[in-house]
Write a protein that holds these residues in place. Structure first.
Motif, short mmCIF file in Angstrom:
data_model
loop_
_atom_site.label_atom_id
_atom_site.label_comp_id
_atom_site.label_asym_id
_atom_site.label_seq_id
_atom_site.Cartn_x
_atom_site.Cartn_y
_atom_site.Cartn_z
N CYS A 60 -3.77 3.19 -5.82
CA CYS A 60 -3.13 2.47 -6.93
C CYS A 60 -4.09 1.48 -7.56
CB CYS A 60 -1.88 1.76 -6.43
SG CYS A 60 -0.48 2.85 -6.08
N LEU A 61 -4.86 0.78 -6.73
CA LEU A 61 -5.86 -0.14 -7.26
C LEU A 61 -6.92 0.62 -8.06
CD1 LEU A 61 -6.85 -2.86 -4.63
CD2 LEU A 61 -5.70 -3.16 -6.81
N LYS A 62 -7.31 1.77 -7.55
CA LYS A 62 -8.29 2.59 -8.27
C LYS A 62 -7.77 2.92 -9.66
CE LYS A 62 -10.45 7.18 -8.27
NZ LYS A 62 -10.60 8.48 -7.57
N GLU A 63 -6.52 3.34 -9.75
CA GLU A 63 -5.93 3.67 -11.05
C GLU A 63 -5.94 2.45 -11.97
OE1 GLU A 63 -2.05 5.22 -10.37
OE2 GLU A 63 -2.77 6.98 -9.27
N GLY A 64 -5.67 1.27 -11.40
CA GLY A 64 -5.64 0.06 -12.20
C GLY A 64 -7.00 -0.31 -12.78
N VAL A 65 -8.05 -0.27 -11.95
CA VAL A 65 -9.37 -0.66 -12.46
C VAL A 65 -9.94 0.40 -13.40
CG1 VAL A 65 -9.88 -2.16 -10.50
CG2 VAL A 65 -10.61 0.23 -10.42
N GLU A 66 -9.61 1.67 -13.14
CA GLU A 66 -10.06 2.71 -14.07
C GLU A 66 -9.38 2.56 -15.42
OE1 GLU A 66 -9.41 6.39 -12.00
OE2 GLU A 66 -11.47 6.42 -11.21
N ALA A 67 -8.11 2.21 -15.41
CA ALA A 67 -7.39 2.00 -16.67
C ALA A 67 -7.96 0.81 -17.42
CB ALA A 67 -5.90 1.78 -16.39
N SER A 68 -8.46 -0.19 -16.70
CA SER A 68 -8.96 -1.39 -17.36
C SER A 68 -10.22 -1.12 -18.19
CB SER A 68 -9.25 -2.49 -16.32
OG SER A 68 -10.39 -2.17 -15.54
N VAL A 69 -11.02 -0.12 -17.78
CA VAL A 69 -12.27 0.13 -18.51
C VAL A 69 -12.12 1.24 -19.55
CG1 VAL A 69 -13.71 -0.69 -16.63
CG2 VAL A 69 -13.15 1.74 -16.74
N VAL A 75 -0.56 4.28 4.44
CA VAL A 75 0.01 3.36 3.44
C VAL A 75 -1.10 2.59 2.72
CG1 VAL A 75 1.48 1.35 3.12
CG2 VAL A 75 2.17 3.15 4.72
N MET A 76 -2.10 2.17 3.48
CA MET A 76 -3.22 1.43 2.89
C MET A 76 -3.99 2.31 1.90
SD MET A 76 -6.06 -0.85 4.93
CE MET A 76 -4.75 -1.63 5.88
N LYS A 77 -4.14 3.57 2.23
CA LYS A 77 -4.82 4.51 1.33
C LYS A 77 -4.04 4.64 0.01
CE LYS A 77 -7.63 7.90 0.08
NZ LYS A 77 -9.06 7.69 -0.24
N LYS A 78 -2.72 4.68 0.08
CA LYS A 78 -1.92 4.77 -1.14
C LYS A 78 -2.12 3.53 -2.01
CE LYS A 78 1.70 7.74 0.81
NZ LYS A 78 3.14 7.83 1.21
N ARG A 79 -2.15 2.36 -1.37
CA ARG A 79 -2.40 1.14 -2.13
C ARG A 79 -3.78 1.16 -2.76
NH1 ARG A 79 0.72 -1.68 2.03
NH2 ARG A 79 -1.18 -2.11 3.21
N ALA A 80 -4.76 1.65 -2.01
CA ALA A 80 -6.14 1.73 -2.53
C ALA A 80 -6.20 2.64 -3.75
CB ALA A 80 -7.09 2.22 -1.43
N GLY A 140 -10.85 4.22 -4.42
CA GLY A 140 -9.64 4.29 -3.62
C GLY A 140 -9.90 4.42 -2.13
N VAL A 141 -10.98 3.80 -1.64
CA VAL A 141 -11.35 3.88 -0.23
C VAL A 141 -11.00 2.57 0.47
CG1 VAL A 141 -13.23 4.18 1.42
CG2 VAL A 141 -13.22 5.50 -0.72
N PRO A 142 -10.13 2.58 1.50
CA PRO A 142 -9.81 1.36 2.24
C PRO A 142 -11.02 0.87 3.05
CG PRO A 142 -8.33 3.17 2.83
CD PRO A 142 -9.41 3.74 1.98
N ASP A 162 -7.86 -8.11 2.49
CA ASP A 162 -6.91 -8.07 3.60
C ASP A 162 -5.52 -8.56 3.19
OD1 ASP A 162 -5.50 -8.39 5.99
OD2 ASP A 162 -7.24 -9.08 7.10
N ARG A 163 -5.44 -9.71 2.49
CA ARG A 163 -4.17 -10.38 2.29
C ARG A 163 -3.56 -10.25 0.89
NH1 ARG A 163 -2.66 -13.60 6.60
NH2 ARG A 163 -3.71 -12.73 8.43
N ILE A 164 -4.38 -10.06 -0.13
CA ILE A 164 -3.86 -9.96 -1.50
C ILE A 164 -3.74 -8.50 -1.93
CG2 ILE A 164 -4.28 -10.49 -3.92
CD1 ILE A 164 -3.38 -12.90 -2.38
N TRP A 165 -4.83 -7.77 -1.89
CA TRP A 165 -4.80 -6.38 -2.32
C TRP A 165 -4.32 -5.45 -1.20
CZ3 TRP A 165 -10.31 -7.97 -3.78
CH2 TRP A 165 -10.28 -8.71 -4.96
N ARG A 166 -4.45 -5.90 0.04
CA ARG A 166 -3.97 -5.20 1.23
C ARG A 166 -4.51 -3.77 1.34
NH1 ARG A 166 2.11 -5.29 1.84
NH2 ARG A 166 2.11 -4.87 -0.40
N VAL A 167 -5.82 -3.67 1.12
CA VAL A 167 -6.50 -2.39 1.29
C VAL A 167 -7.63 -2.51 2.31
CG1 VAL A 167 -5.95 -1.56 -1.02
CG2 VAL A 167 -8.05 -2.86 -0.67
N GLY A 168 -7.60 -3.58 3.11
CA GLY A 168 -8.65 -3.78 4.10
C GLY A 168 -8.12 -4.43 5.36
N ILE A 169 -8.86 -4.24 6.45
CA ILE A 169 -8.59 -4.88 7.73
C ILE A 169 -9.80 -5.73 8.07
CG2 ILE A 169 -8.21 -4.54 10.20
CD1 ILE A 169 -6.91 -1.84 9.50
#
Length: 478
Positions: free
Chosen positions: A449-458, A442-447, A389-391, A409-416
Motif C-alpha cells: 500500500c505504501l508502494k502504491e502511495g509513493v508511486e502515485a506521488s511521482v 499483513v506487513m507485506k500488504k501494508r508495504a 513494497g519490501v518490509p 516500526d511504529r508509524i508506517w508499520r512495515v518494519g521490525i
C-alpha cells in the motif's frame, strides 16, 4: 524533454554515496525540465564515480578539499565541519570560472546539500539564489532544526551538570522552548526510552545524534545545517503521503517554502555507485523462490562489531531462509572482509546464502525473490524498500537512521526494529515473524500500500510531481 528553460542549475553534493545518488537524480529531474546542469564535486570523488553516465552534465571540481584518508581519520561529522571551513573560497573560484566561461550569466540558482552550507555564502557573494536540498526526511530535519537551535555552551553545561538547574526547573523556566525536553536524553539516563513531547512516536534515544563524533561536534554541525541564511527554499527527497505533518512543521520553523519531491529514484533513474557492484547476486537471486530471500545491507558507512556479526550469522542460519548478505570490506573493525564469520557458517552460505562486497540495491529490492530487507535504515534505503513494497528488519546505526527505523516500526508499520545487544535467538525470531508468520503477511500488504502511495506521488498529477513543477516555477521566478 519538456520545453527548455534556458537556465543553469549548479548542484553541490556531499561527497558520500547516500548524498550523491539523490543529488544526481535531482539533476536528471531538473534536466528533464529543460535546465542545464553543472555539478560541483570535491576532490574526494571527482574521479572515482561513473560520471560518464551523465554526458549532458557539466562537472567542475572544488579544489583544496580533503582526501579519503582524512575522511577515515576524522569521521563523517568532523570531516564535514572541516570541509565546510575549507571549501567556500574554492567554490567561489568555481562560480567565478563559470562566469568567465559565460555559463554563469544564466545561473538560475545554486542547490546545495544541507551539509554543504559553505555554498550558500559563496552563492550570496555572486548574488545567485540558493536552495537547500535535504537528502534525509522531513522529520529528521525538524529534529536537527531544534537541536541546532541550542546555545552550545549552555547545552554543554547541562551535560556536565554545572547549570544549577534540575529537570523540573528546566521545564518550568523554559517551557516555551519546544526543544528543551530533548536535553533529558543527555542528562538523565532513565529518560532514553521515554517519548519526546510533540514528537510521537520518537523517543529521546531516537533523536538524530551521530555515532561518529562527540555531541559537541554534532551540535556544531547542526547549527550550521539548519541556518538557512539567504537560501530561498528547501527541497526534500520525501513525499507528503509519508510525513505531511513534519513537512508542515518544517515550513513553519524555517519560514521558507518547502517542496517534497520524492522519492526521486522513482521519478529519475540514476546510477552512480562509488563502490563496485557485484552483479553475481542477481544471477543467484534468479534461482530463488519468490519472496523467500532475506537481503542484508547496512549501507556505505555503518560499522559492525565482531560479536554482532557472529550473532547475525547464526540468527540467519537458524532462520532456515535463503539470504543475500552485503558485507562491505572494512565494515567489521579488525577484519578485511568475511574472516570474522564462524568457519561453520561457510557451509551454510554455500547451501542457501550468498555474500558480496556491494550490490546493485535498487535492482535487488525490485527482484521477485526478495521478501525482506535487513537495513541500517538510511533514508535512501528506506525509500527504495518502501518503493518496492519490501518490509524491513530495522537496525539503525547513527543519525537520522534512528528516526527512520522508528517510523518504519511504529508509524508506517512495515518494519521490525531490533534494539539493544543482538542475540541470535532474537534475530531468528524477528526473521520468522516477518518471513513465515501471519504478521509478515499483513506487513507485506501494508508495504505494498505504501508502494502504491509513493508511486502515485511521482506520477502526473501526484503530490511530488506537482511539487516539483511548483519548485521549477519558483526558481524560474528568482
Amino acid at each position: 524533454m519538456e520545453e527548455k528553460a534556458g537556465r543553469r542549475v549548479v548542484l553541490v553534493p556531499v561527497p558520500a554515496q547516500g548524498h550523491i545518488n539523490p543529488m544526481m537524480q535531482l539533476g536528471i529531474a531538473l534536466h528533464l525540465k529543460g535546465f542545464s546542469i553543472t555539478v560541483a564535486l570535491t576532490e574526494l570523488n571527482h574521479l572515482t564515480s561513473p560520471w560518464e553516465d551523465f554526458p549532458d552534465f557539466q562537472f567542475v571540481t572544488i579544489m583544496g578539499g580533503l582526501s579519503e584518508s582524512e575522511f577515515k581519520k576524522l569521521g563523517p561529522v568532523e570531516f564535514l565541519i572541516k570541509l565546510n571551513d575549507m571549501c567556500e573560497s574554492s567554490f567561489k573560484d568555481c562560480l567565478g570560472q563559470l562566469l568567465q566561461q559565460k555559463q554563469g550569466n544564466d545561473i538560475a540558482c545554486v542547490i546545495y546539500d544541507e551539509y554543504m552550507h559553505f555554498a550558500e555564502a559563496a552563492a550570496k557573494d555572486f548574488n545567485f539564489p540558493s536552495v537547500i536540498f535535504s537528502t534525509t526526511n522531513a522529520t529528521a530535519f525538524v529534529c536537527r532544526f531544534l537541536l541546532g537551535r541550542f546555545k552550545e555552551n549552555w547545552f554543554l553545561a547541562l551535560l556536565k551538570g554545572t547549570s544549577g538547574f534540575s529537570v523540573s526547573d528546566l521545564h518550568k523556566s523554559l517551557n516555551s522552548c519546544r526543544a528543551v525536553s530533548m536535553v533529558l536524553f543527555f542528562i538523565e539516563p532513565g529518560e532514553q526510552d521515554k517519548l519526546v513531547p510533540e514528537f510521537h512516536p520518537l523517543r529521546y534515544k531516537d533523536l538524530p545524534t551521530s555515532a561518529f563524533a562527540p555531541l559537541e561536534s554534532s551540535l556544531k554541525l547542526y547549527t550550521n545545517v539548519v541556518n538557512k541564511g539567504t537560501a530561498s527554499a528547501v527541497i526534500i527527497n520525501t513525499a507528503s503521503c509519508l510525513e505531511s505533518s513534519s513537512l508542515s512543521r518544517l515550513e513553519q520553523d524555517l519560514q521558507a517554502p518547502v517542496y517534497p519531491i520524492g522519492p526521486l529514484h522513482k521519478a529519475a533513474s540514476a546510477s552512480c555507485s562509488l563502490l563496485e557492484e557485484d552483479r553475481s547476486c542477481i544471477e543467484w537471486l534468479n534461482k530463488q523462490k519468490p519472496s523467500s530471500v532475506i537481503y542484508i545491507s547496512l549501507g556505505s558507512l555503518a560499522l559492525m562489531e565482531h560479536k554482532e556479526v557472529v550473532e547475525m550469522a547464526w540468527g540467519l542460519a537458524n532462520s532456515n531462509q535463503p539470504f543475500l548478505w552485503v558485507i562491505r570490506p572494512g565494515s567489521i573493525p579488525g577484519s578485511e572482509w568475511t574472516e570474522s564469520l564462524p568457519e561453520e557458517f561457510g557451509r551454510i552460505v554455500s547451501e542457501r546464502g550468498h555474500i558480496v562486497k556491494w550490490a546493485p540495491q535498487k535492482e535487488v529490492l525490485s527482484h521477485s525473490a526478495v521478501g525482506c530487507f535487513w537495513s541500517h535504515c538510511g533514508w535512501n534505503s528506506t525509500l527504495e524498500s518502501i518503493g518496492e513494497g519490501v518490509p524491513l528488519i530495522c537496525r539503525p546505526f547513527s543519525g537520522d537512521q534512528r528516526v527512520n527505523a522508528r517510523y518504519l516500526d511504529r508509524i508506517w508499520r512495515v518494519g521490525i526494529q531490533l534494539e539493544g545487544e543482538l542475540e541470535r535467538g532474537d534475530v531468528e525470531k524477528a526473521l520468522r515473524r516477518l518471513m513465515a508468520d501471519e504478521e509478515g503477511v499483513v506487513m507485506k500488504k501494508r508495504a505494498l500500500c505504501l508502494k502504491e502511495g509513493v508511486e502515485a506521488s511521482v506520477r502526473h498529477g501526484g503530490s511530488s510531481h506537482n511539487s516539483l513543477n511548483e519548485f521549477v516555477d519558483f526558481i524560474k521566478g528568482l
